[in-house]
Design a protein around this motif. Structure first.
Motif, short mmCIF file in Angstrom:
data_model
loop_
_atom_site.label_atom_id
_atom_site.label_comp_id
_atom_site.label_asym_id
_atom_site.label_seq_id
_atom_site.Cartn_x
_atom_site.Cartn_y
_atom_site.Cartn_z
N ALA A 67 80.01 6.57 28.76
CA ALA A 67 78.84 7.15 29.22
C ALA A 67 79.12 8.75 29.88
O ALA A 67 78.61 9.63 29.54
CB ALA A 67 77.99 6.43 30.32
N ILE A 68 80.24 8.73 30.53
CA ILE A 68 80.68 9.92 31.12
C ILE A 68 81.00 10.92 30.02
O ILE A 68 80.63 12.03 30.12
CB ILE A 68 82.03 9.60 32.11
N ALA A 69 81.82 10.41 29.07
CA ALA A 69 82.31 11.50 27.87
C ALA A 69 80.92 11.99 27.13
O ALA A 69 80.99 13.01 26.41
CB ALA A 69 83.15 10.65 27.06
N TYR A 70 80.03 10.90 27.13
CA TYR A 70 78.72 11.10 26.37
C TYR A 70 78.07 12.57 27.04
O TYR A 70 77.43 13.35 26.34
CB TYR A 70 77.77 10.06 26.17
N LEU A 71 77.94 12.64 28.31
CA LEU A 71 77.06 13.54 28.99
C LEU A 71 77.56 15.19 28.29
O LEU A 71 76.87 16.04 27.88
CB LEU A 71 77.35 13.53 30.30
N PRO A 72 78.89 15.36 28.46
CA PRO A 72 79.45 16.75 28.08
C PRO A 72 79.20 17.04 26.70
O PRO A 72 78.82 18.12 26.15
CB PRO A 72 80.98 16.94 28.54
N TYR A 73 79.33 15.76 25.79
CA TYR A 73 79.26 16.09 24.42
C TYR A 73 77.67 16.31 23.90
O TYR A 73 77.22 17.17 23.40
CB TYR A 73 79.42 14.78 23.66
N PHE A 74 76.67 15.58 24.66
CA PHE A 74 75.43 15.79 24.49
C PHE A 74 75.01 17.13 24.88
O PHE A 74 74.26 17.88 24.14
CB PHE A 74 74.52 14.63 25.22
N LEU A 75 75.46 17.73 26.08
CA LEU A 75 75.19 18.95 26.31
C LEU A 75 75.76 19.98 25.59
O LEU A 75 75.00 21.04 25.16
CB LEU A 75 75.69 19.06 28.06
N TRP A 76 76.82 19.80 24.94
CA TRP A 76 77.54 20.72 23.95
C TRP A 76 76.43 20.64 22.74
O TRP A 76 76.40 21.77 22.11
CB TRP A 76 78.85 20.55 23.70
N ALA A 77 76.35 19.48 22.47
CA ALA A 77 75.35 19.55 21.14
C ALA A 77 73.95 20.18 21.34
O ALA A 77 73.38 21.02 20.48
CB ALA A 77 75.09 17.88 20.86
N MET A 78 73.39 20.07 22.65
CA MET A 78 72.10 20.77 23.03
C MET A 78 72.20 22.08 23.03
O MET A 78 71.51 22.84 22.60
CB MET A 78 71.68 20.05 24.35
N ILE A 79 73.51 22.82 23.56
CA ILE A 79 73.58 24.23 23.73
C ILE A 79 73.75 24.86 22.36
O ILE A 79 73.13 25.94 21.91
CB ILE A 79 74.91 24.31 24.51
N MET A 80 74.66 24.18 21.44
CA MET A 80 74.78 24.43 20.02
C MET A 80 73.40 24.50 19.10
O MET A 80 73.25 25.44 18.43
CB MET A 80 75.78 23.77 19.39
N ALA A 81 72.82 23.38 19.50
CA ALA A 81 71.25 23.30 18.67
C ALA A 81 70.28 24.43 19.24
O ALA A 81 69.65 25.16 18.35
CB ALA A 81 70.65 22.02 19.08
N ASN A 82 70.37 25.00 20.53
CA ASN A 82 69.41 25.74 21.23
C ASN A 82 69.95 27.33 20.59
O ASN A 82 69.07 28.08 19.98
CB ASN A 82 69.78 25.98 22.57
N LEU A 83 71.27 27.56 20.35
CA LEU A 83 71.74 28.85 19.78
C LEU A 83 71.28 28.96 18.38
O LEU A 83 70.99 30.12 17.71
CB LEU A 83 73.13 28.77 20.06
N ASP A 84 71.42 27.66 17.63
CA ASP A 84 70.91 27.73 16.24
C ASP A 84 69.59 28.13 16.06
O ASP A 84 69.21 28.84 15.11
CB ASP A 84 71.48 26.32 15.44
N VAL A 85 68.58 27.40 16.81
CA VAL A 85 67.17 27.66 16.84
C VAL A 85 66.92 29.09 17.09
O VAL A 85 66.19 29.70 16.51
CB VAL A 85 66.58 26.57 17.66
N ALA A 86 67.48 29.55 18.22
CA ALA A 86 67.44 31.02 18.48
C ALA A 86 67.47 31.97 17.55
O ALA A 86 66.91 32.73 17.24
CB ALA A 86 68.12 31.08 20.05
#
Length: 177
Positions: A67-86
């Motif tokens: 669960a602790i490892a998932y948080l930064p992984y999810f945040l990274w995936a969200m940042i990369m997806a935001n950049l892709d959509v932008a």
């Protein structure tokens, strides 16, 4: 999995609610801590039976670590997806190829499936439209060629699942069983 005792479910519910209180208030002031403990006790007493089935077993060190490892992984995936959509929005040619794809999850627990659907939806460029058992129907802003050109439905589902659900499932499977 066997259902936990009432005391175990109550204790787990209290711990989760109290930690959530501490995170949301971001204060270790004595009054805040006491208030949080009282509120967590009251809410835990009223909701522990619907909050969890496994109780303190949810706090197994492996689950907590994932669960602790998932948080930064999810945040990274969200940042990369935001950049892709932008990029797709700001690009003069607007390179989008939207479509609805079907994915199949390997998760069994309802909580895990809900977390997966929310993780997909919170990642820009994808939104979970429907969940039917283990099948997810997802709107995707850019459906890749390998998914579009799949020779049959099972290959389409496998390729879409590999791209969308599998990265999250490797964590959620351990966290939620």
């Amino acid at each position: 999995m066997e259902e936990a005792s009432r005391a175990s479910k109550f204790a787990y519910t209290f711990i989760v609610l109290f930690i959530l209180w501490l995170v949301v208030t971001s204060s270790l002031d004595v009054q805040e801590v006491i208030t949080g403990a009282i509120i967590a006790l009251i809410v835990a007493a009223l909701t522990y039976d619907v909050f969890t089935k496994a109780g303190l077993a949810n706090l197994h060190p492996k689950r907590v670590a994932y669960a602790i490892a998932y948080l930064p992984y999810f945040l990274w995936a969200m940042i990369m997806a935001n950049l892709d959509v932008a990029y797709r929005v700001l690009h003069p040619a607007r390179p989008i190829r939207p479509g609805i794809v079907k994915c199949r999850t390997i998760l069994d627990s309802d909580t895990g499936k809900l977390s997966l659907a929310n993780s997909i939806t919170l990642t820009p460029g994808t939104i979970t439209l429907d969940v039917d058992g283990k099948d997810y129907f997802i709107h995707w802003i850019w459906v890749p060629d390998e998914v579009l050109n799949a020779k049959d439905d099972s290959e389409h589902v496998e390729k879409a699942s590999e791209a969308i659900t599998r990265p999250f499932e490797k964590f959620l499977r351990v966290i939620f069983g």
